[in-house]
Write an enzyme that holds these catalytic residues in place. Structure first.
Site: not given
Ligand code: XIL
Length: 329
Positions: A133, A240
Site C-alpha cells: 500500500e 486478500e
Molecule cells: C487487516 C487484518 O485483517 C486485521 O485483523 C487488522 O486489524 C488490520 O489489518 N490490507 C492488508 C491487510 O494488507 O494486512 C489488512 O489486514 C487488511 C487490508
C-alpha cells in the site's frame, strides 16, 4: 465428499486463506483448512509491529506456528508483509530522544528487520508481500505520505525489495495494494512497477488485494487491470479476497444479509473466478482474507459494529451458494 475448493482449482492456482495462530489450535478448524486450502497467509502475525515489537526483540510465536503447520501439512506460505505504514511499530521511526530518525538509520532498521524475518523462513515462505500500500489514493498524490515516505522519499520501496532479495534470492517478491482496478490508482501502481522493473529492482509480481464488493469491480475494470499489469511481464496474485455485501460505508437500513445481496454476491464471485480462470497463465494464486463469515475483518471495518458476509463459507463453515458457483465450471 472430501473434495475441497483447492481441488477444484488444482489445475489453475493454489487457493489460500489468511489465518491467525488460534485457528491452528482447534482441530475442527485445522481439518476444515486442510480440506479447502493449500496456501496460508498470516492475517497479522508477520506484520512488523507484532513480530518486531521492540528494537532488539522479536516475537516469533505466531509466525512460527503458522509456518510449522504449513510445512508439516504441505501447504504453501505467503509472507505478509515487510514494509507497510500500518501495524509498524513506533520505535522504528524514532530515536531515544523521540525525534524522527534519519533516512540512513531508517533504511538500516528496515534492512535488519527484513533480513531477520525473511532469513528465518528462507525456503519455507515462497512469496513475500514486500511493500504494502505505498501508492496514494489521492488523485493529487503519487505515493502515500507515510513516515516511510516522509523520511526516505521513494527510495524505501526499491531498498525493501533489494533487502528481501538478499535475504532469500528464491522468494517471489510482491508489491501488494488495494483498489488496483480503479483506473487512476491502477495507472499509478503500473507506473511504480514499471520504474522499479526498469531499474532492475527485484520485484517479481503484483498482489491485487481483492477487497471487493458485490458491485465492484466490473469485469471490464478487472480485465483491464490484469492486462495492464501483465504487460510488464510480471505475475499476479489475488492476495486478500473478500466480497463485501455492502456498496457504501453507511450502516444499512436492514442489518441482514438479504436475498438481493446474496444473489449479487454469487454473481460477483462467479464473475471473479471465471475471470481468474481465463488468466490462469498470469494469476498464480488466489487467497481469501479470513476463513468464513463467522468472523471477518470487515465485521467492524469501515463501519463499526456492522456485520459482513464476504466469504464463501457461512457462519457454520458450510459452503454458501457462491461456493457452488465458483466450483461449478
Ligand atoms: C487487516 C487484518 O485483517 C486485521 O485483523 C487488522 O486489524 C488490520 O489489518 N490490507 C492488508 C491487510 O494488507 O494486512 C489488512 O489486514 C487488511 C487490508
Amino acid at each position: 465428499t472430501g473434495k475441497g475448493l483447492k481441488d477444484h482449482y488444482q489445475d489453475y492456482f493454489p487457493i489460500g486463506v489468511a489465518v491467525t495462530p488460534r485457528h491452528l489450535q482447534d482441530s475442527a478448524t485445522r481439518i476444515f483448512l486442510l480440506q479447502h486450502f493449500n496456501s496460508l497467509t498470516a492475517e497479522n502475525a508477520m506484520k512488523m509491529e507484532p513480530i518486531h515489537p521492540a528494537t532488539d526483540r522479536y516475537d516469533w510465536r505466531g509466525a512460527d506456528a503458522i509456518v510449522h503447520f504449513a510445512t508439516e501439512n504441505g501447504l504453501k506460505v505467503r509472507g505478509h508483509t515487510l514494509c507497510w505504514h500500518n501495524q509498524a511499530p513506533k520505535w522504528m521511526f524514532y530515536d531515544a530522544a523521540g525525534k524522527l530518525v534519519s533516512k540512513d538509520t531508517l533504511l538500516n532498521r528496515l534492512r535488519t528487520h527484513i533480513h531477520d524475518v525473511v532469513g528465518r523462513y528462507k525456503g519455507r515462505i515462497y512469496a513475500w508481500d514486500v511493500v504494502n500500500e505505498a501508492v496514494s489514493d489521492r488523485h493529487s498524490e503519487f505515493l502515500r505520505n507515510s513516515l516511510w515516505y516522509q523520511i526516505c522519499g521513494e527510495d524505501f520501496i526499491a531498498q525493501a525489495f533489494r533487502y528481501a532479495h538478499e535475504a532469500d534470492p528464491k522468494a517471489i517478491l510482491f508489491y501488494n495494494d488495494y483498489n488496483t482496478e480503479n483506473p487512476v490508482k491502477r495507472d499509478k501502481v503500473y507506473r511504480l512497477l514499471k520504474k522499479l522493473r526498469e531499474e532492475n529492482v527485484p520485484v517479481h509480481a503484483v498482489g491485487l488485494q481483492g477487497h471487493w464488493s458485490i458491485s465492484d469491480p466490473s469485469r471490464a475494470l478487472l480485465v483491464s487491470a490484469i492486462e495492464k499489469y501483465a504487460s510488464l511481464g510480471i505475475k499476479i496474485q489475488i492476495t486478500e479476497l473478500d466480497v463485501s455485501v455492502f456498496t457504501n460505508d453507511k450502516m444499512p437500513e436492514k442489518p441482514d444479509f438479504t436475498a438481493e445481496q446474496k444473489e449479487s454476491q454469487e454473481h460477483q464471485y462467479d464473475m471473479l473466478f471465471d475471470t481468474f480462470r481465463k488468466y490462469r497463465d498470469i494469476i498464480t494464486g488466489v487467497t481469501f482474507w479470513n476463513v468464513s463469515d463467522r468472523s471477518s475483518w470487515l465485521d467492524n471495518f469501515p463501519v463499526k459494529g456492522r456485520k459482513n458476509y464476504p466469504l464463501l463459507f457461512d457462519e457454520k463453515l458450510q459452503p454458501k451458494k457462491a461456493y457452488w458457483r465458483v466450483t461449478d465450471f
